[in-house]
Design a protein around this motif. Structure first.
Motif, PDB file in Angstrom:
ATOM      1  N   PHE A  94       0.887  -1.161   0.000  1.00 32.25           N
ATOM      2  CA  PHE A  94       0.000   0.000   0.000  1.00 32.25           C
ATOM      3  C   PHE A  94       0.926   1.212   0.000  1.00 32.25           C
ATOM      4  O   PHE A  94       1.243   1.780   1.047  1.00 32.25           O
ATOM      5  CB  PHE A  94      -0.911  -0.043   1.222  1.00 32.25           C
ATOM      6  CG  PHE A  94      -1.612  -1.373   1.368  1.00 32.25           C
ATOM      7  CD1 PHE A  94      -2.410  -1.859   0.347  1.00 32.25           C
ATOM      8  CD2 PHE A  94      -1.452  -2.147   2.506  1.00 32.25           C
ATOM      9  CE1 PHE A  94      -3.055  -3.078   0.466  1.00 32.25           C
ATOM     10  CE2 PHE A  94      -2.088  -3.365   2.631  1.00 32.25           C
ATOM     11  CZ  PHE A  94      -2.882  -3.837   1.605  1.00 32.25           C
ATOM     12  N   ALA A  96       1.132   4.386  -0.656  1.00 33.45           N
ATOM     13  CA  ALA A  96       0.948   5.738  -0.115  1.00 33.45           C
ATOM     14  C   ALA A  96       0.853   5.727   1.416  1.00 33.45           C
ATOM     15  O   ALA A  96       0.878   6.779   2.035  1.00 33.45           O
ATOM     16  CB  ALA A  96      -0.308   6.373  -0.708  1.00 33.45           C
ATOM     17  N   LEU A  97       0.740   4.550   2.007  1.00 37.97           N
ATOM     18  CA  LEU A  97       0.602   4.470   3.464  1.00 37.97           C
ATOM     19  C   LEU A  97       1.974   4.252   4.108  1.00 37.97           C
ATOM     20  O   LEU A  97       2.944   3.913   3.437  1.00 37.97           O
ATOM     21  CB  LEU A  97      -0.337   3.322   3.842  1.00 37.97           C
ATOM     22  CG  LEU A  97      -1.706   3.316   3.165  1.00 37.97           C
ATOM     23  CD1 LEU A  97      -2.553   2.177   3.715  1.00 37.97           C
ATOM     24  CD2 LEU A  97      -2.430   4.635   3.368  1.00 37.97           C
ATOM     25  N   LEU A 100       4.397   1.262   8.901  1.00 34.82           N
ATOM     26  CA  LEU A 100       3.646   0.703  10.030  1.00 34.82           C
ATOM     27  C   LEU A 100       2.216   0.353   9.624  1.00 34.82           C
ATOM     28  O   LEU A 100       1.711  -0.721   9.957  1.00 34.82           O
ATOM     29  CB  LEU A 100       3.637   1.705  11.193  1.00 34.82           C
ATOM     30  CG  LEU A 100       2.859   1.272  12.429  1.00 34.82           C
ATOM     31  CD1 LEU A 100       3.524   0.078  13.093  1.00 34.82           C
ATOM     32  CD2 LEU A 100       2.717   2.409  13.419  1.00 34.82           C
ATOM     33  N   ARG A 104       0.084  -2.972   9.992  1.00 39.53           N
ATOM     34  CA  ARG A 104      -1.159  -2.946  10.777  1.00 39.53           C
ATOM     35  C   ARG A 104      -2.318  -3.532   9.973  1.00 39.53           C
ATOM     36  O   ARG A 104      -3.180  -4.216  10.522  1.00 39.53           O
ATOM     37  CB  ARG A 104      -1.497  -1.503  11.184  1.00 39.53           C
ATOM     38  CG  ARG A 104      -0.626  -0.989  12.308  1.00 39.53           C
ATOM     39  CD  ARG A 104      -1.344   0.056  13.118  1.00 39.53           C
ATOM     40  NE  ARG A 104      -1.421   1.341  12.439  1.00 39.53           N
ATOM     41  CZ  ARG A 104      -2.083   2.383  12.915  1.00 39.53           C
ATOM     42  NH1 ARG A 104      -2.745   2.273  14.065  1.00 39.53           N
ATOM     43  NH2 ARG A 104      -2.102   3.510  12.265  1.00 39.53           N
ATOM     44  N   ILE A 105      -2.333  -3.248   8.674  1.00 43.15           N
ATOM     45  CA  ILE A 105      -3.403  -3.812   7.832  1.00 43.15           C
ATOM     46  C   ILE A 105      -3.270  -5.331   7.785  1.00 43.15           C
ATOM     47  O   ILE A 105      -4.278  -6.045   7.730  1.00 43.15           O
ATOM     48  CB  ILE A 105      -3.367  -3.169   6.429  1.00 43.15           C
ATOM     49  CG1 ILE A 105      -3.809  -1.716   6.541  1.00 43.15           C
ATOM     50  CG2 ILE A 105      -4.271  -3.915   5.459  1.00 43.15           C
ATOM     51  CD1 ILE A 105      -3.511  -0.871   5.334  1.00 43.15           C
ATOM     52  N   GLY A 106      -2.037  -5.816   7.853  1.00 40.00           N
ATOM     53  CA  GLY A 106      -1.848  -7.261   7.919  1.00 40.00           C
ATOM     54  C   GLY A 106      -2.536  -7.892   9.123  1.00 40.00           C
ATOM     55  O   GLY A 106      -2.944  -9.060   9.092  1.00 40.00           O
ATOM     56  N   ILE A 132      -2.446  -4.019  18.225  1.00 39.13           N
ATOM     57  CA  ILE A 132      -2.080  -4.051  16.800  1.00 39.13           C
ATOM     58  C   ILE A 132      -0.748  -3.343  16.584  1.00 39.13           C
ATOM     59  O   ILE A 132       0.139  -3.851  15.899  1.00 39.13           O
ATOM     60  CB  ILE A 132      -3.181  -3.379  15.939  1.00 39.13           C
ATOM     61  CG1 ILE A 132      -4.450  -4.205  15.948  1.00 39.13           C
ATOM     62  CG2 ILE A 132      -2.708  -3.187  14.507  1.00 39.13           C
ATOM     63  CD1 ILE A 132      -5.647  -3.520  15.296  1.00 39.13           C
ATOM     64  N   VAL A 133      -0.602  -2.188  17.228  1.00 42.24           N
ATOM     65  CA  VAL A 133       0.649  -1.437  17.056  1.00 42.24           C
ATOM     66  C   VAL A 133       1.814  -2.226  17.629  1.00 42.24           C
ATOM     67  O   VAL A 133       2.867  -2.361  16.999  1.00 42.24           O
ATOM     68  CB  VAL A 133       0.537  -0.046  17.712  1.00 42.24           C
ATOM     69  CG1 VAL A 133       1.891   0.619  17.780  1.00 42.24           C
ATOM     70  CG2 VAL A 133      -0.437   0.815  16.939  1.00 42.24           C
ATOM     71  N   ILE A 137       4.861  -3.582  15.320  1.00 40.83           N
ATOM     72  CA  ILE A 137       6.228  -3.097  15.479  1.00 40.83           C
ATOM     73  C   ILE A 137       7.166  -4.275  15.745  1.00 40.83           C
ATOM     74  O   ILE A 137       8.316  -4.278  15.304  1.00 40.83           O
ATOM     75  CB  ILE A 137       6.311  -1.991  16.566  1.00 40.83           C
ATOM     76  CG1 ILE A 137       7.480  -1.054  16.296  1.00 40.83           C
ATOM     77  CG2 ILE A 137       6.432  -2.558  17.960  1.00 40.83           C
ATOM     78  CD1 ILE A 137       7.227  -0.080  15.189  1.00 40.83           C
ATOM     79  N   ASP A 146      11.986  -1.572  11.671  1.00 48.98           N
ATOM     80  CA  ASP A 146      11.267  -0.776  12.666  1.00 48.98           C
ATOM     81  C   ASP A 146      11.638   0.701  12.631  1.00 48.98           C
ATOM     82  O   ASP A 146      10.799   1.549  12.874  1.00 48.98           O
ATOM     83  CB  ASP A 146      11.471  -1.356  14.071  1.00 48.98           C
ATOM     84  CG  ASP A 146      12.931  -1.599  14.387  1.00 48.98           C
ATOM     85  OD1 ASP A 146      13.655  -2.046  13.472  1.00 48.98           O
ATOM     86  OD2 ASP A 146      13.353  -1.339  15.518  1.00 48.98           O
ATOM     87  N   PHE A 150       7.542   5.029  10.276  1.00 47.22           N
ATOM     88  CA  PHE A 150       6.683   6.155   9.918  1.00 47.22           C
ATOM     89  C   PHE A 150       6.978   6.724   8.536  1.00 47.22           C
ATOM     90  O   PHE A 150       6.461   7.764   8.170  1.00 47.22           O
ATOM     91  CB  PHE A 150       6.766   7.236  10.998  1.00 47.22           C
ATOM     92  CG  PHE A 150       6.098   6.802  12.275  1.00 47.22           C
ATOM     93  CD1 PHE A 150       4.722   6.892  12.412  1.00 47.22           C
ATOM     94  CD2 PHE A 150       6.845   6.267  13.322  1.00 47.22           C
ATOM     95  CE1 PHE A 150       4.093   6.466  13.564  1.00 47.22           C
ATOM     96  CE2 PHE A 150       6.222   5.840  14.478  1.00 47.22           C
ATOM     97  CZ  PHE A 150       4.841   5.935  14.599  1.00 47.22           C
ATOM     98  N   ARG A 168       4.349  -7.839   6.423  1.00 47.81           N
ATOM     99  CA  ARG A 168       2.900  -7.710   6.360  1.00 47.81           C
ATOM    100  C   ARG A 168       2.229  -9.084   6.312  1.00 47.81           C
ATOM    101  O   ARG A 168       1.235  -9.329   6.995  1.00 47.81           O
ATOM    102  CB  ARG A 168       2.505  -6.901   5.124  1.00 47.81           C
ATOM    103  CG  ARG A 168       1.024  -6.611   5.043  1.00 47.81           C
ATOM    104  CD  ARG A 168       0.681  -5.838   3.808  1.00 47.81           C
ATOM    105  NE  ARG A 168       0.860  -6.655   2.613  1.00 47.81           N
ATOM    106  CZ  ARG A 168       0.827  -6.180   1.369  1.00 47.81           C
ATOM    107  NH1 ARG A 168       0.640  -4.900   1.172  1.00 47.81           N
ATOM    108  NH2 ARG A 168       0.986  -6.985   0.336  1.00 47.81           N
TER     109      ARG A 168
END
Lengths: 260, 346, 295
Positions: A94, A96-97, A100, A104-106, A132-133, A137, A146, A150, A168
């Protein structure tokens, strides 16, 4: 003990037989190599296992929760839920995201908060977000990304993008991981750290199927290999046997090469 | 606390806007435009979910706006229901239509979806125009009650003299009600964006195949997005019905969808805060053009020339909108701020 | 009654088919719904009337000139609006298309005014309005025959271009796979421009026919006709040129019969309803084929 049994799989696109009567087993915990020249049907095989394609006929039996279930025609999201994760031949992030967010989507398939949780910011939703975070991480640490958490995923170098895609897919808690040419486009240093990464994934108890063109890499990692050519399985066995198999040599180097 | 000058100015401006309607010199027309801007702010935020978050073009958003408005108008006229009951009902009706339309069509590629939404909103207008027994057709639906706050049933219990009953007259009360509505939708948008739901939408927008490999059910999440977007549109419609107290099918033609889409594009696809700015700019521009164009002997509809041009130029030169920097809500998420600090220190 | 509706529907359907091929060909080569195509149809009507009133040219010359002008507009549209966005997400191109459509429509409104105008009847041979032949209760006018004739002729020419010429082969190659087509030495941009020119000139003829047939032209005429033609393209299977022709005719007949037998109030609604139903139940249309995304 097999985690996946492929029994007589056929995949037909119109008049083209992309996979013809393929059968092999995947033993729990192993790293299995799936090799073959271009157009052999390797990615098609992955697409069948991961639910992107539905095989025309045959059976795919996947072990989950001490039960074998037939997974033909399951949707990709269902396969992820059952524990099959994958990466793609051309990296699909993804872009543009942030790095992390990709991981997280994973975690999506292992979490459950919904619209109401999100809007009302319930306690369980907040706790889940924290979890999730934390887990994401940890996976980023596992692949060594890691410090880029961001940054935008699309801005990473190619090798790191490949690793992020692996992170992911690991975040979905798979029992079987399908890696589609993970070393493609990597430099020797990156490839070396990838090999280490695959070993440490295997150490977690995750079964790995690996499609790879880099023969040295595959022969080094995999104890067992399955060779496809033009949709037909031409050999399976240990690296040494495969290397000396005349059919395999012919498939890669052309007719006559085995005799020479 | 250190408040820098920029923040101070921002809050000062906000306070000025908040108290402006209370002054006697407050201009009726100006307040009317402000309320109109608020309606479009809600619409633009709601629409942004579909093209901005999910990456699907919705050309029929006005259909849900119309459904919400007529739901509210008819329920008011025939059953005299209170505004506070009507808003959730209108939202629900919008969401139901969103699901009915979305569930069969969101399986397909985005192009088909765009054209289906367009057809749907045209059908809504045709329905509103032709089903005269229900909607009075092109004559429109007049005589909708304004918003009423009625606590008289409660106040008379305490003291028979007290009559806690307020009918909204003039733009001031609608200004504050509109502001409340914008704030509510804004908070909901922010919370959705920074959640498992919002991330699923973004994943679908970025790469749907990868999203499904992460276990996201594409159809479910697209339908959820479309339904929520529809519900927000319907809420704006309900507000419109009780504010203008008159509805006609002409108010829900395709141009409205286009205008709202233009606001979203101007503010940035996927940037719901930008949608607020987009709505304010385009409504203000529309009002200015409404004065300028007749002076140039042009019909006022030709203002859409400017909107069309804005959309083309934005896509060419500023596809992320004018304000990409204010895009992500998650920068304020305490969990992430904490994490950033930890990563920075190690 | 039934025969008459059928004939009216068929006339309408031929016109839809002419517009629909423009949508479907452009979709075939660049996978974009060119929303502005309906506006080219509208511009054609206005340009034709302008050529007649300003230069006093005969109608046959005017049709050819208008085709040329619209072809040029179509090409310019692609070069300035769509070409810069080839690498962008599809959403961006789609939004640009809708923006261009609104832009052109309002441009026409500024140039020619928003009120409907009649077509210049004096430019037409008077026999067009007379009845050519009668079948039972139904009558066919010379104008309707003229529309059948010209539309059929254009369809045959189009068929020959697509199937028998080099550029037609290139167009088909492009709609299969743009990257491979480019690797085979096809000048992709030139073929795309040619596709726009071809589709726009077909749409131009349709625009003039509609203006003559209904004796009216107005800046928003492209918007409804455009959507209906797109519905026809979807019905026939988007990307398929014969499909667009069949879809146009089926839709025209469905609309005429629906308006005659169900409710004329929902005349436009029939096209939308057909389109939504096709998209839901058979998205590949009558002749289209479903495609798989390569993973």
């Amino acid at each position: 003990m097999n985690i996946l049994d492929i029994v007589g799989i056929n995949m037909r696109f119109g008049g083209l037989m992309a996979l013809a009567d393929i059968s092999f087993n995947v033993v729990k915990g192993e790293i299995l190599g799936l090799i073959g020249p271009n157009g052999a049907g390797k990615s098609t095989m992955f697409n069948c296992i991961s639910g992107v394609l539905k095989p025309t006929s045959g059976d795919m039996l996947f072990e989950t929760g001490n039960r074998k279930i037939r997974i033909n025609g399951y949707k990709p999201e269902k396969m992820t839920y059952l524990g099959v994760a994958r990466t793609f031949q051309n990296v699909r992030l993804f872009s543009a995201l942030t790095v992390l967010d990709n991981v997280r989507i994973g975690r999506h398939c292992r979490t459950r908060s919904n619209f109401f949780g999100a809007v009302l910011r319930t306690r369980s939703q907040k706790e889940e977000e924290q979890r999730i975070v934390d887990e994401s991480i940890n996976w980023l640490k596992f692949v060594g990304l890691d410090k880029f958490a961001f940054l935008t995923a699309g801005g990473l170098s190619y090798g790191f993008q490949r690793k992020l895609e692996i992170a992911r897919s690991l975040a979905t808690d798979p029992s079987l991981l399908l890696l589609d040419e993970p070393a493609a486009g990597m430099n020797p240093k990156e490839t070396k750290s990838l090999v280490e990464l695959i070993h440490s994934i295997s150490d977690l108890g995750i079964t790995v199927i690996l499609i790879e063109h880099d023969m040295k890499l595959v022969m080094g990692i995999c104890k067992r290999l399955v060779v496809l050519d033009h949709g037909v399985m031409i050999a399976q066995g240990g690296p040494r046997a495969i290397r000396e198999n005349p059919k395999v040599i012919e498939a890669y180097l052309g007719r006559g090469a085995a005799d020479a | 606390m250190n408040i820098n000058l920029k923040d101070a100015l921002k809050y000062l401006l906000l306070a000025a806007v908040l108290i402006y309607p209370l002054f006697s010199f407050a201009n009726e027309y100006f307040l009317h435009v402000m309320v109109l801007i608020m309606v479009y702010m809600v619409l633009a935020m709601g629409l942004n979910i579909v093209p901005g978050f999910c990456g699907l073009l919705d050309l029929g958003y006005v259909g849900f706006y119309g459904i919400g408005a007529y739901t509210a108008g008819l329920l008011t006229i025939h059953f005299g229901l209170s505004f506070w009951v009507i808003v959730p009902l209108a939202a629900l009706n919008g969401a139901i239509w969103g699901i009915l339309l979305g569930a069969p069509t969101l399986r397909l590629t985005g192009d088909y979806f765009a054209i289906v939404t367009f057809g749907f909103s045209e059908l809504v207008v045709l329905f509103l125009t032709n089903e005269i027994w229900l909607t009075r057709g092109p004559l429109g639906l007049p005589g909708i009650d304004p918003v009423i706050i009625d606590f008289s049933w409660f106040s008379t219990l305490i003291n028979p003299e007290w009559d806690w009953y307020w009918e909204f007259i003039g733009p001031q009360p609608y200004f504050y009600l509109g502001l409340f509505m914008v704030a509510l939708v804004y908070v909901i948008m922010g919370r959705m964006e920074d959640s498992r739901l919002g991330r699923a939408w973004f994943a679908i927008r970025e790469d749907s195949i990868a999203a499904s490999s992460c276990g996201i059910n594409l159809l479910t999440y697209k339908v959820i997005g479309f339904a929520i977007s529809a519900a927000i549109g319907a809420v704006a419609g309900a507000f419109l019905a009780r504010w203008t107290m008159f509805l006609s099918p002409d108010m829900f033609k395709f141009w409205e969808s286009f205008l709202i889409l233009c606001m979203v594009v101007l503010g940035g696809l996927g940037n719901f805060k930008g949608s607020l700015v987009g709505a304010a700019i385009l409504i203000a521009l529309g009002e200015v053009l409404r004065i300028i164009l007749p002076a140039l002997n042009l019909p006022t509809e030709t203002r859409f020339l400017a909107y069309g041009l804005i959309m083309v130029l934005m896509m060419r030169f500023r596809p992320m909108g004018f304000f990409p920097s204010i895009a992500t809500q998650s920068q304020k998420n305490p969990i992430l701020i904490k994490l950033k600090k930890e990563l920075g220190s190690s | 009654m039934f025969e008459q509706q059928l004939i009216n529907g068929l006339t309408l359907g031929m016109i839809y088919a002419l517009i629909a091929v423009g949508y479907t060909m452009v979709y075939g080569v660049i996978q974009l719904i060119n929303f502005a195509h309906g506006e080219i149809f509208m511009l054609a009507a206005f340009l034709a009337v302008t050529f007649i009133t300003v230069f006093g040219l005969p109608i046959y010359i005017v049709i050819i000139m208008t085709m040329g002008c619209c072809a040029l507009i179509g090409v310019l549209l692609d070069i300035f609006a769509y070409r810069p966005l080839r690498q962008s997400p599809r959403l961006a191109a789609l939004i640009t298309a809708i923006g261009m459509s609104i832009f052109l429509q309002n441009l026409a409104m500024i140039i020619w005014g928003s009120r409907p105008k009649p077509f210049v009847q004096s430019a037409l041979p008077p026999f067009l309005r007379t009845t050519a032949l009668t079948v039972g209760d139904a009558s066919i006018s010379w104008l309707q025959l003229f529309i059948f004739g010209i539309a059929s002729l254009l369809m045959i020419i189009l068929f020959l271009i697509i199937n028998k010429t080099r550029v037609g082969t290139a167009m088909r190659a492009l709609s299969q796979n743009r990257t491979s087509a480019a690797l085979m030495g096809i000048n992709v941009n030139r073929v795309i421009s040619f596709t726009f020119a071809l589709g726009s000139s077909m749409g131009a003829v349709a625009g003039i026919m509609v203006a003559i047939y209904y004796n009216t032209l107005y800046p928003t005429m492209g918007y409804v006709a455009g959507v209906k033609a797109f519905a026809a393209a979807v019905l026939g299977g988007i990307g398929s040129v014969p499909g667009a022709m069949i879809g146009g005719i089926v839709l025209g007949i469905a609309e005429a019969l629906g308006a005659g037998y169900i409710s004329s109030l929902y005349r436009d609604g029939i096209a939308y309803a057909v389109m939504i139903a096709v998209i839901i139940f058979r998205p590949s249309g009558i002749l289209g084929k479903s495609t798989l995304e390569k993973v």
